[in-house]
Design a protein around this motif. Structure first.
Motif, PDB file in Angstrom:
ATOM      1  N   ASP A   1       0.728  -1.213  -0.122  1.00  0.00           N
ATOM      2  CA  ASP A   1       0.160   0.162  -0.020  1.00  0.00           C
ATOM      3  C   ASP A   1       1.009   1.216  -0.126  1.00  0.00           C
ATOM      4  N   LEU A   2       0.712   1.891  -1.082  1.00  0.00           N
ATOM      5  CA  LEU A   2       1.424   3.391  -1.094  1.00  0.00           C
ATOM      6  C   LEU A   2       0.662   4.388  -1.073  1.00  0.00           C
ATOM      7  N   GLY A   3      -0.399   4.145  -0.388  1.00  0.00           N
ATOM      8  CA  GLY A   3      -1.467   5.395  -0.007  1.00  0.00           C
ATOM      9  C   GLY A   3      -2.267   5.826  -1.393  1.00  0.00           C
ATOM     10  N   ASP A   4      -1.654   6.149  -2.276  1.00  0.00           N
ATOM     11  CA  ASP A   4      -2.371   6.909  -3.737  1.00  0.00           C
ATOM     12  C   ASP A   4      -2.442   5.478  -4.643  1.00  0.00           C
ATOM     13  N   ARG A   5      -1.723   4.443  -4.495  1.00  0.00           N
ATOM     14  CA  ARG A   5      -1.568   3.471  -5.379  1.00  0.00           C
ATOM     15  C   ARG A   5      -1.136   2.073  -4.474  1.00  0.00           C
ATOM     16  N   GLU A   6      -1.005   1.162  -5.251  1.00  0.00           N
ATOM     17  CA  GLU A   6      -0.522  -0.100  -4.606  1.00  0.00           C
ATOM     18  C   GLU A   6       0.333  -0.937  -5.630  1.00  0.00           C
ATOM     19  N   LEU A   7       1.261  -1.698  -5.194  1.00  0.00           N
ATOM     20  CA  LEU A   7       1.931  -2.754  -6.028  1.00  0.00           C
ATOM     21  C   LEU A   7       1.560  -4.181  -5.767  1.00  0.00           C
ATOM     22  N   VAL A   8       1.211  -4.796  -6.703  1.00  0.00           N
ATOM     23  CA  VAL A   8       0.762  -6.353  -6.610  1.00  0.00           C
ATOM     24  C   VAL A   8       1.992  -7.229  -6.811  1.00  0.00           C
ATOM     25  N   VAL A   9       2.076  -8.079  -5.831  1.00  0.00           N
ATOM     26  CA  VAL A   9       3.332  -9.084  -5.778  1.00  0.00           C
ATOM     27  C   VAL A   9       3.054 -10.415  -6.721  1.00  0.00           C
ATOM     28  N   HIS A  10       3.936 -10.628  -7.602  1.00  0.00           N
ATOM     29  CA  HIS A  10       3.743 -11.947  -8.382  1.00  0.00           C
ATOM     30  C   HIS A  10       5.218 -12.666  -8.205  1.00  0.00           C
ATOM     31  N   ASP A  11       5.077 -13.846  -7.782  1.00  0.00           N
ATOM     32  CA  ASP A  11       6.146 -14.763  -7.635  1.00  0.00           C
ATOM     33  C   ASP A  11       6.670 -14.874  -8.929  1.00  0.00           C
ATOM     34  N   ALA A  12       8.075 -14.727  -9.176  1.00  0.00           N
ATOM     35  CA  ALA A  12       8.859 -15.104 -10.381  1.00  0.00           C
ATOM     36  C   ALA A  12       9.944 -15.612 -10.312  1.00  0.00           C
ATOM     37  N   PRO A  13      10.271 -17.016 -10.023  1.00  0.00           N
ATOM     38  CA  PRO A  13      11.193 -17.644  -9.197  1.00  0.00           C
ATOM     39  C   PRO A  13      12.365 -18.344 -10.249  1.00  0.00           C
ATOM     40  N   GLY A  14      12.128 -17.889 -11.360  1.00  0.00           N
ATOM     41  CA  GLY A  14      12.998 -18.252 -12.600  1.00  0.00           C
ATOM     42  C   GLY A  14      14.458 -18.110 -12.214  1.00  0.00           C
ATOM     43  N   HIS A  15      14.794 -16.828 -12.060  1.00  0.00           N
ATOM     44  CA  HIS A  15      16.058 -16.427 -11.874  1.00  0.00           C
ATOM     45  C   HIS A  15      16.551 -16.739 -10.586  1.00  0.00           C
ATOM     46  N   ALA A  16      15.646 -16.762  -9.331  1.00  0.00           N
ATOM     47  CA  ALA A  16      16.097 -17.383  -8.240  1.00  0.00           C
ATOM     48  C   ALA A  16      14.758 -17.507  -7.429  1.00  0.00           C
ATOM     49  N   PRO A  17      14.747 -18.555  -6.392  1.00  0.00           N
ATOM     50  CA  PRO A  17      13.550 -18.784  -5.780  1.00  0.00           C
ATOM     51  C   PRO A  17      12.909 -17.909  -4.886  1.00  0.00           C
ATOM     52  N   HIS A  18      13.851 -16.784  -4.658  1.00  0.00           N
ATOM     53  CA  HIS A  18      13.300 -15.734  -3.767  1.00  0.00           C
ATOM     54  C   HIS A  18      13.176 -14.520  -4.546  1.00  0.00           C
ATOM     55  N   HIS A  19      12.714 -14.555  -5.864  1.00  0.00           N
ATOM     56  CA  HIS A  19      12.637 -13.372  -6.805  1.00  0.00           C
ATOM     57  C   HIS A  19      11.002 -13.299  -7.080  1.00  0.00           C
ATOM     58  N   ALA A  20      10.638 -12.070  -7.253  1.00  0.00           N
ATOM     59  CA  ALA A  20       9.197 -11.689  -7.570  1.00  0.00           C
ATOM     60  C   ALA A  20       9.163 -10.305  -8.498  1.00  0.00           C
ATOM     61  N   VAL A  21       8.265 -10.106  -9.104  1.00  0.00           N
ATOM     62  CA  VAL A  21       7.986  -8.675  -9.651  1.00  0.00           C
ATOM     63  C   VAL A  21       7.033  -8.148  -9.194  1.00  0.00           C
ATOM     64  N   TYR A  22       6.834  -6.877  -9.165  1.00  0.00           N
ATOM     65  CA  TYR A  22       5.866  -5.949  -8.607  1.00  0.00           C
ATOM     66  C   TYR A  22       5.317  -5.108  -9.707  1.00  0.00           C
ATOM     67  N   HIS A  23       3.833  -5.388  -9.782  1.00  0.00           N
ATOM     68  CA  HIS A  23       3.193  -4.463 -10.790  1.00  0.00           C
ATOM     69  C   HIS A  23       2.199  -3.528 -10.134  1.00  0.00           C
ATOM     70  N   ASP A  24       2.315  -2.366 -11.015  1.00  0.00           N
ATOM     71  CA  ASP A  24       1.346  -1.182 -10.440  1.00  0.00           C
ATOM     72  C   ASP A  24       0.195  -1.366 -11.420  1.00  0.00           C
ATOM     73  N   PRO A  25      -0.768  -1.715 -11.406  1.00  0.00           N
ATOM     74  CA  PRO A  25      -2.009  -1.767 -12.341  1.00  0.00           C
ATOM     75  C   PRO A  25      -2.466  -0.474 -12.634  1.00  0.00           C
ATOM     76  N   ASP A  26      -2.376   0.629 -11.968  1.00  0.00           N
ATOM     77  CA  ASP A  26      -2.790   1.853 -12.231  1.00  0.00           C
ATOM     78  C   ASP A  26      -2.078   2.485 -13.536  1.00  0.00           C
ATOM     79  N   ALA A  27      -0.814   2.510 -13.119  1.00  0.00           N
ATOM     80  CA  ALA A  27       0.242   3.011 -14.000  1.00  0.00           C
ATOM     81  C   ALA A  27       0.580   2.184 -15.233  1.00  0.00           C
TER      82      ALA A  27
END
Length: 304
Positions: free
Chosen positions: A147-173
């Motif tokens: 929660d960034l207050g005026d927007r948010e980032l959604v977490v998506h697991d993306a473990p191909g590079h490393a098991p502890h890797h994710a990408v973050y998506h701001d759907p509004d922007a």
């Protein structure tokens, strides 16, 4: 861009990219600063050039008490090595990292040892990481929201590079912070190259991670190496082809030479990375990528 500089990300309001000067190389390591209602730093660099990052955050207009979040995409020290230093400087910021990375930031000893083994003499470009206090950090997983207050980032697991890797998506922007999930973007040649470091690179999962980004369909893709790029099907198709061709080239050269060190030496000598990075970084990058594919091929063979 040059080391220590920052600039706005075109088409995304309040978002900035900072060049960390990682490995003494311009346009190699990126940190993103989102000047939202609850401001956030996405990735942290190695920690070695942290003072320049602090200056950029200040120039953007974010005070030491105002930063809300520190969000590494994964625990590799070129992305999370500065997390403890940022936590110390910004006392109200909460640290979040994919769940499997939390222990590495609280107690980085094992990660430091693994990194030193992998990068060898390149360790001189890292700062010794400062542990993140365990009461300042929590893990995130698929579907979680920052929660960034005026927007948010959604977490998506993306473990191909490393098991502890994710990408973050701001759907509004319509922006995705891809880190290493779609490879390395080289602005000088407007092309994507693979990143396949040992020991946990997973080729098939990397392709799935790129397909995930295709499904998210962002307007802007923010690479950890390096920088933002307008995103389209051609770009992501290029990324998939780059991985497929790279793994096949290493597979074929191993079959030809039957000597892994000779395989690594071959690709170091043949690499064109020297055209746009300093020679030391170019050699190290190619060596890591080749060793990562060789380790992956060993793992696949052992599972058959």
């Amino acid at each position: 861009m040059r080391a220590g500089e920052f600039e706005p990300v075109r088409g995304v309001e309040d978002l900035y990219v900072h060049d960390t000067g990682m490995f003494d190389t311009d346009e190699y390591g990126a940190v993103y600063v989102y000047d939202a209602e609850r401001p956030i730093v996405i990735d942290t660099g190695t920690g070695a050039n942290r003072e320049a990052l602090f200056e950029s955050v200040e120039e953007i207009g974010i005070g030491r008490e105002e930063l809300g979040w520190i969000l590494p995409t994964h625990a590799h020290l070129d992305h999370a090595g500065g997390a403890g230093y940022l936590a110390e400087r910004y006392p109200n910021a909460e640290v979040r990292v994919p769940e499997k990375g939390v222990r590495h930031l609280v107690d980085p000893g094992a990660l430091v040892a693994g990194t030193k083994s992998a990068v060898e003499e390149q360790w001189e470009y890292y700062a010794e990481p400062k542990p993140v206090p365990d009461d300042r950090i929590e893990g995130v997983a698929e579907g979680d929201r920052i929660d960034l207050g005026d927007r948010e980032l959604v977490v998506h697991d993306a473990p191909g590079h490393a098991p502890h890797h994710a990408v973050y998506h701001d759907p509004d922007a319509d922006v995705v912070f891809a880190a290493d999930a779609a490879g390395i973007y080289v602005p000088e040649i407007d092309a994507v190259t693979p990143t396949s470091p040992p020991p946990q690179f997973d080729f098939e999962q990397c392709l799935d991670d790129i397909r995930l980004i295709e499904e998210l369909d962002p307007d802007t893709l923010c690479f950890g190496h390096f920088g933002p790029r307008d995103c389209d099907a051609d770009l992501l198709g290029e990324a998939k082809r780059a991985y497929v061709e790279w793994v096949e080239r290493v597979r074929e050269k191993r079959a030809e030479l039957d000597d892994d060190e000779a395989v690594v030496d071959h690709f170091e000598a043949a690499s064109r990375d020297i055209d746009y990075w300093n020679p030391e970084r170019a050699r190290a990058n190619t060596s890591l990528n080749a060793r990562g594919v060789l380790t992956y091929l060993d793992r696949v063979d052992s599972e058959e």
